[in-house]
Scaffold this motif. Sequence first.
Motif, PDB file in Angstrom:
ATOM      1  N   ARG B 152      43.641  32.797  47.450  1.00 39.74           N
ATOM      2  CA  ARG B 152      43.033  33.693  46.454  1.00 39.74           C
ATOM      3  C   ARG B 152      43.886  34.956  46.251  1.00 39.74           C
ATOM      4  NH1 ARG B 152      38.551  35.523  49.118  1.00 39.74           N
ATOM      5  NH2 ARG B 152      39.707  37.417  49.549  1.00 39.74           N
ATOM      6  N   ALA B 167      40.585  31.352  32.699  1.00 37.33           N
ATOM      7  CA  ALA B 167      39.222  30.811  32.559  1.00 37.33           C
ATOM      8  C   ALA B 167      39.056  29.457  33.248  1.00 37.33           C
ATOM      9  CB  ALA B 167      38.874  30.677  31.077  1.00 37.33           C
ATOM     10  N   LEU B 169      40.785  28.482  36.000  1.00 35.98           N
ATOM     11  CA  LEU B 169      41.254  28.505  37.387  1.00 35.98           C
ATOM     12  C   LEU B 169      40.172  29.104  38.272  1.00 35.98           C
ATOM     13  CD1 LEU B 169      44.879  29.708  36.611  1.00 35.98           C
ATOM     14  CD2 LEU B 169      44.263  27.465  37.545  1.00 35.98           C
ATOM     15  N   GLY B 170      39.520  28.232  39.026  1.00 33.87           N
ATOM     16  CA  GLY B 170      38.391  28.678  39.852  1.00 33.87           C
ATOM     17  C   GLY B 170      38.757  29.831  40.765  1.00 33.87           C
ATOM     18  N   VAL B 171      39.960  29.780  41.325  1.00 30.96           N
ATOM     19  CA  VAL B 171      40.348  30.807  42.287  1.00 30.96           C
ATOM     20  C   VAL B 171      40.338  32.197  41.652  1.00 30.96           C
ATOM     21  CG1 VAL B 171      42.847  30.608  41.878  1.00 30.96           C
ATOM     22  CG2 VAL B 171      42.010  31.288  44.144  1.00 30.96           C
ATOM     23  N   MET B 172      40.531  32.264  40.351  1.00 29.71           N
ATOM     24  CA  MET B 172      40.538  33.566  39.670  1.00 29.71           C
ATOM     25  C   MET B 172      39.116  34.135  39.518  1.00 29.71           C
ATOM     26  SD  MET B 172      43.774  34.217  38.830  1.00 29.71           S
ATOM     27  CE  MET B 172      45.347  33.354  38.525  1.00 29.71           C
ATOM     28  N   GLN B 173      38.124  33.271  39.690  1.00 29.00           N
ATOM     29  CA  GLN B 173      36.732  33.739  39.596  1.00 29.00           C
ATOM     30  C   GLN B 173      36.185  34.146  40.964  1.00 29.00           C
ATOM     31  OE1 GLN B 173      36.614  33.451  36.383  1.00 29.00           O
ATOM     32  NE2 GLN B 173      38.163  31.843  36.345  1.00 29.00           N
ATOM     33  N   CYS B 174      36.926  33.843  42.028  1.00 25.11           N
ATOM     34  CA  CYS B 174      36.404  34.063  43.386  1.00 25.11           C
ATOM     35  C   CYS B 174      36.360  35.554  43.673  1.00 25.11           C
ATOM     36  CB  CYS B 174      37.301  33.351  44.399  1.00 25.11           C
ATOM     37  SG  CYS B 174      36.658  33.414  46.079  1.00 25.11           S
ATOM     38  N   ALA B 175      35.186  36.019  44.066  1.00 24.14           N
ATOM     39  CA  ALA B 175      34.979  37.459  44.222  1.00 24.14           C
ATOM     40  C   ALA B 175      35.475  37.981  45.560  1.00 24.14           C
ATOM     41  CB  ALA B 175      33.498  37.766  44.063  1.00 24.14           C
TER      42      ALA B 175
END
Lengths: 179, 179
Positions: B152, B167, B169-175
Amino acid sequence: MQHNLQDTISLLERTPAALDRLLRDLPEMWTLRNEGANTWSAYDVVGHLIHGERTDWMVRTKVILQSGEDQPFERFDRWAQARESRGKSLGQLLDELARLRAENLDELRAMNLQPEDLERRGRHPVLGVVTLSQLLATWAAHDLTHLHQISRTMAHQYREAVGPWTAFLGVMQCAGHSS
Amino acid sequence: MQHNLQDTISLLERTPAALDRLLRDLPEMWTLRNEGANTWSAYDVVGHLIHGERTDWMVRTKVILQSGEDQPFERFDRWAQARESRGKSLGQLLDELARLRAENLDELRAMNLQPEDLERRGRHPVLGVVTLSQLLATWAAHDLTHLHQISRTMAHQYREAVGPWTAFLGVMQCAGHSS
């Protein structure tokens, strides 16, 4: 911040070996289990990365260089690995990923792309206009999103085993942004 | 599901090599940058894993076997690596992690722990009563939480470079559940 192609290539050339060291000969409890219906195991992810090497990154690079925005990219089949990995061991898939990635990076280096090439534009069927620079940066970030996913999927298998420590393990709180 | 110690050891023996293949000689743009104030770079994480090898997992295993619930574990210093990694290259840290992990796993195997040993209990200073089984499973899951964090943190460096693909890339949404 300007995208540096050498940084991208440096990562792309390392991830297959990192996945190999992590996953090869690991018990199937880690590699074949997923997070539930319609989710992927580590084995599935390696197949997905192989499909990307065959049909996505370098293919789209050539579409941009040859046709620009006129020819939208083919859609990427996110479930192709279910078909293409059939009958193959994880070790075979890891070998295949390493080989395809090395071939693709050889081809990319031989293109000797210049800054003005990286600004060339293509058309994504959903996202619209994108640049070659964005495509190549995404190739590297896509490796990372799946490394993120694999680590989460594997940790999921130990959700019960860690007992109260689950509260201290960030990966156990991750809701799975990567499908 | 019963925790299988061999599965845990299989993972623990692979992660240092996987991190080595991912991080060694990678440009510092990837390895030294973090996600902002009070977050860790990949370099910091490797130092943290080393500190765990020295002061956490096997030390606590011995506390459980020798003193059970009577002696709470020492608290773990989550910022020790800022002091202990000083002046060391990432390559040196990767070597140190591999060496300490191999030594710890040799010692763990030599203990020849039986199922009844794994049920022995210790006392965590915050979590309270835990079992040896949970401690050892957490050692492996802790590797995974930090692999999740490293992927991440590295992806974060390409947040701008990937453009609209962020949008997808799941890793870019990981808080950032892992601190």
